[in-house]
Write an enzyme that holds these catalytic residues in place. Sequence first.
Site, PDB file in Angstrom:
ATOM      1  N   CYS A  47       2.911   5.211   0.893  1.00 34.76           N
ATOM      2  CA  CYS A  47       3.788   4.451  -0.006  1.00 34.76           C
ATOM      3  C   CYS A  47       5.243   4.690   0.376  1.00 34.76           C
ATOM      4  O   CYS A  47       5.584   5.716   0.945  1.00 34.76           O
ATOM      5  CB  CYS A  47       3.534   4.903  -1.442  1.00 34.76           C
ATOM      6  SG  CYS A  47       4.660   4.228  -2.681  1.00 34.76           S
ATOM      7  N   SER A  49       7.625   5.575  -1.408  1.00 27.84           N
ATOM      8  CA  SER A  49       8.201   6.771  -2.044  1.00 27.84           C
ATOM      9  C   SER A  49       8.041   7.998  -1.145  1.00 27.84           C
ATOM     10  O   SER A  49       8.915   8.866  -1.132  1.00 27.84           O
ATOM     11  CB  SER A  49       7.542   7.047  -3.397  1.00 27.84           C
ATOM     12  OG  SER A  49       7.747   5.961  -4.252  1.00 27.84           O
ATOM     13  N   HIS A  52      10.820   7.738   1.156  1.00 27.03           N
ATOM     14  CA  HIS A  52      12.086   8.125   0.510  1.00 27.03           C
ATOM     15  C   HIS A  52      12.258   9.651   0.583  1.00 27.03           C
ATOM     16  O   HIS A  52      13.376  10.141   0.708  1.00 27.03           O
ATOM     17  CB  HIS A  52      12.110   7.710  -0.958  1.00 27.03           C
ATOM     18  CG  HIS A  52      12.225   6.236  -1.202  1.00 27.03           C
ATOM     19  ND1 HIS A  52      12.913   5.377  -0.369  1.00 27.03           N
ATOM     20  CD2 HIS A  52      11.756   5.442  -2.204  1.00 27.03           C
ATOM     21  CE1 HIS A  52      12.851   4.138  -0.864  1.00 27.03           C
ATOM     22  NE2 HIS A  52      12.146   4.160  -1.974  1.00 27.03           N
ATOM     23  N   HIS A  68       0.891  10.710  -2.265  1.00 27.11           N
ATOM     24  CA  HIS A  68       0.615  10.617  -3.713  1.00 27.11           C
ATOM     25  C   HIS A  68      -0.302   9.449  -4.045  1.00 27.11           C
ATOM     26  O   HIS A  68      -0.377   9.045  -5.198  1.00 27.11           O
ATOM     27  CB  HIS A  68       1.943  10.519  -4.485  1.00 27.11           C
ATOM     28  CG  HIS A  68       2.689   9.246  -4.202  1.00 27.11           C
ATOM     29  ND1 HIS A  68       3.393   9.046  -3.044  1.00 27.11           N
ATOM     30  CD2 HIS A  68       2.810   8.109  -4.912  1.00 27.11           C
ATOM     31  CE1 HIS A  68       3.926   7.840  -3.066  1.00 27.11           C
ATOM     32  NE2 HIS A  68       3.572   7.242  -4.190  1.00 27.11           N
ATOM     33  N   CYS A 175      -1.452   4.830  -6.690  1.00 26.38           N
ATOM     34  CA  CYS A 175      -0.025   4.468  -6.861  1.00 26.38           C
ATOM     35  C   CYS A 175       0.201   2.965  -6.755  1.00 26.38           C
ATOM     36  O   CYS A 175       0.333   2.288  -7.764  1.00 26.38           O
ATOM     37  CB  CYS A 175       0.916   5.179  -5.899  1.00 26.38           C
ATOM     38  SG  CYS A 175       2.619   4.613  -6.205  1.00 26.38           S
TER      39      CYS A 175
HETATM   40  P1  CND Z   1       7.739  -1.423   1.000  1.00 20.41           P
HETATM   41  O1  CND Z   1       8.780  -0.823   1.853  1.00 20.41           O
HETATM   42  O2  CND Z   1       6.376  -1.649   1.539  1.00 20.41           O
HETATM   43  O3  CND Z   1       8.259  -2.848   0.449  1.00 20.41           O
HETATM   44  C1  CND Z   1       9.608  -3.140   0.195  1.00 20.41           C
HETATM   45  C2  CND Z   1       9.875  -4.606   0.558  1.00 20.41           C
HETATM   46  O4  CND Z   1      11.239  -4.887   0.236  1.00 20.41           O
HETATM   47  C3  CND Z   1       9.703  -4.923   2.039  1.00 20.41           C
HETATM   48  O5  CND Z   1       8.848  -6.049   2.180  1.00 20.41           O
HETATM   49  C4  CND Z   1      11.122  -5.228   2.529  1.00 20.41           C
HETATM   50  O6  CND Z   1      11.173  -6.211   3.536  1.00 20.41           O
HETATM   51  C5  CND Z   1      11.781  -5.715   1.255  1.00 20.41           C
HETATM   52  N1  CND Z   1      13.237  -5.559   1.253  1.00 20.41           N
HETATM   53  C6  CND Z   1      13.973  -4.549   1.774  1.00 20.41           C
HETATM   54  N2  CND Z   1      15.296  -4.755   1.563  1.00 20.41           N
HETATM   55  C7  CND Z   1      15.384  -5.940   0.900  1.00 20.41           C
HETATM   56  C8  CND Z   1      16.481  -6.720   0.407  1.00 20.41           C
HETATM   57  N3  CND Z   1      17.745  -6.287   0.543  1.00 20.41           N
HETATM   58  N4  CND Z   1      16.217  -7.873  -0.219  1.00 20.41           N
HETATM   59  C9  CND Z   1      14.935  -8.312  -0.362  1.00 20.41           C
HETATM   60  N5  CND Z   1      13.854  -7.635   0.082  1.00 20.41           N
HETATM   61  C10 CND Z   1      14.083  -6.464   0.709  1.00 20.41           C
HETATM   62  O7  CND Z   1       7.690  -0.505  -0.309  1.00 20.41           O
HETATM   63  P2  CND Z   1       6.545  -0.282  -1.426  1.00 20.41           P
HETATM   64  O8  CND Z   1       5.994  -1.592  -1.847  1.00 20.41           O
HETATM   65  O9  CND Z   1       5.636   0.810  -0.988  1.00 20.41           O
HETATM   66  O10 CND Z   1       7.467   0.341  -2.583  1.00 20.41           O
HETATM   67  C11 CND Z   1       8.483  -0.447  -3.187  1.00 20.41           C
HETATM   68  C12 CND Z   1       9.365   0.400  -4.064  1.00 20.41           C
HETATM   69  O11 CND Z   1       8.596   0.905  -5.160  1.00 20.41           O
HETATM   70  C13 CND Z   1       9.931   1.645  -3.353  1.00 20.41           C
HETATM   71  O12 CND Z   1      11.272   1.864  -3.766  1.00 20.41           O
HETATM   72  C14 CND Z   1       9.039   2.747  -3.851  1.00 20.41           C
HETATM   73  O13 CND Z   1       9.662   4.008  -3.762  1.00 20.41           O
HETATM   74  C15 CND Z   1       8.833   2.298  -5.268  1.00 20.41           C
HETATM   75  C16 CND Z   1       7.725   2.986  -6.009  1.00 20.41           C
HETATM   76  C17 CND Z   1       7.849   3.106  -7.389  1.00 20.41           C
HETATM   77  C18 CND Z   1       6.861   3.753  -8.101  1.00 20.41           C
HETATM   78  C19 CND Z   1       6.963   3.839  -9.601  1.00 20.41           C
HETATM   79  O14 CND Z   1       6.131   4.537 -10.217  1.00 20.41           O
HETATM   80  N6  CND Z   1       7.920   3.163 -10.232  1.00 20.41           N
HETATM   81  C20 CND Z   1       5.745   4.264  -7.456  1.00 20.41           C
HETATM   82  N7  CND Z   1       5.651   4.153  -6.101  1.00 20.41           N
HETATM   83  C21 CND Z   1       6.599   3.491  -5.381  1.00 20.41           C
HETATM   84 ZN    ZN Z   2       4.103   5.289  -4.666  1.00 20.07          ZN
END
Ligand code: CND
Ligand code: ZN
Length: 375
Positions: A47, A49, A52, A68, A175
């Site tokens: 993922c 995260s 990050h 995770h 997740c």
């Molecule tokens: P992933 O990196 O796969 O997807 C992110 C998408 O965003 C990609 O398709 C990118 O091309 C796109 N992107 C990047 N920059 C931009 C921009 N400026 N404008 C538009 N699109 C853009 O990430 P993921 O799906 O694994 O995770 C997404 C987020 O969710 C990430 O920040 C992660 O840390 C977070 C997350 C949150 C939680 C929670 O509990 N809230 C749990 N896990 C992950």
């Molecule tokens: Zn996650």
Amino acid sequence: MSTAGKVIKCKAAVLWETKKPFSIEDIEVAPPKAHEVRIKMVATGVCRSDDHAISGSITTPLPVILGHEGAGIVESVGEGVTSVKPGDKVIPLFSPQCGKCRICKHPESNFCMKNDLVQPRGTLLDGTSRFTCKGKSIYNFTSTSTFSQYTVVDEIAVAKIDGASPLDKVCLIGCGFSTGYGSAVKVAKVTPGSTCAVFGLGGVGLSVIIGCKTAGAARIIAVDINKDKFAKAKELGATECINPLDYSKPIHEVLQEMTDGGVDFSFEVIGRLDTMMSSLLSSHASCGVSVVVGVPPNSQSLSVNPLLLLLGRTWKGAIFGGFKSKDSVPKLVADFMAKKFPLEPLITHVLPFEKINEAFELLRSGKSIRTVLTF
Ligand code: CND
Ligand code: ZN
Ligand code: ZN
């Protein structure tokens, strides 16, 4: 020969320093203490995260075993464990559910106060870790540490799931799927006939789309700067896909024009401050609900004009899709088994665990949605 009660030697991906690749190391995993569970990992998703934490955008103590989004089989349990037993299929919970704290008792909220997310200690609840490598203690990550052949978690951070479930698929319920899906159905409470905008089409964002569609949204507008993500978004329910790079004006203005002033529900699923603001502004000023799902970089903040909320707009966020984890994960697995939603389209790559660095390269280059690592 049973391994219960003994130290297990196995392989794990150790992150010694930020911005460096993982090293696959021989580690020792101590037996679970009281109210702990040792798990043989079978599969784990990768993922953003975790990335990050590698980049240092979120801070966690080092050296660490990340991961995770896993699924595995209970190897042994410590004294007093009652909810799982050796041989059970389980999913570790990065957002635990103790059942006793104020938040666990709250009917709507889910972010258990026993979490190790906000100010991570990098340990189990007793303040120590069960991992050692080269004589050094290795920290845990988000109560789970799934990038290891064996991990130890607190009983409040593991859920027993259907014994027939395919662990190489349902690991995503740990997740990405649940976080996205719950953000739509449980946090935003998307309504039938509504219009939604989803910023970011990774594993989490696409799961938001699955949730919006399940909830009966009429229009789901997918937003990403990587157009290669659009085909999958459409397959999963997006009705339109737009790329901010194709427009000279801000994307929230484009969305406002497309939707008579703004969408009913918007979701930021990237983890950037600028797109959190775009997502907020693309929701309707009076009736819009905007949900922060992406994890923002450490200690950065937005400055917001209160007028953006004064007219009635709602701005919210949630961890793990607002689900109370220990209660909900078994139900989500049961729903998957009953074919109420798919997970397969989210899995673009399957690699052996040892290829973990390759999996992260695929994520960073935008070529994968979810890579599942198998042990
Ligand atoms: P992933 O990196 O796969 O997807 C992110 C998408 O965003 C990609 O398709 C990118 O091309 C796109 N992107 C990047 N920059 C931009 C921009 N400026 N404008 C538009 N699109 C853009 O990430 P993921 O799906 O694994 O995770 C997404 C987020 O969710 C990430 O920040 C992660 O840390 C977070 C997350 C949150 C939680 C929670 O509990 N809230 C749990 N896990 C992950
Ligand atoms: Zn996650
Ligand atoms: Zn709790």
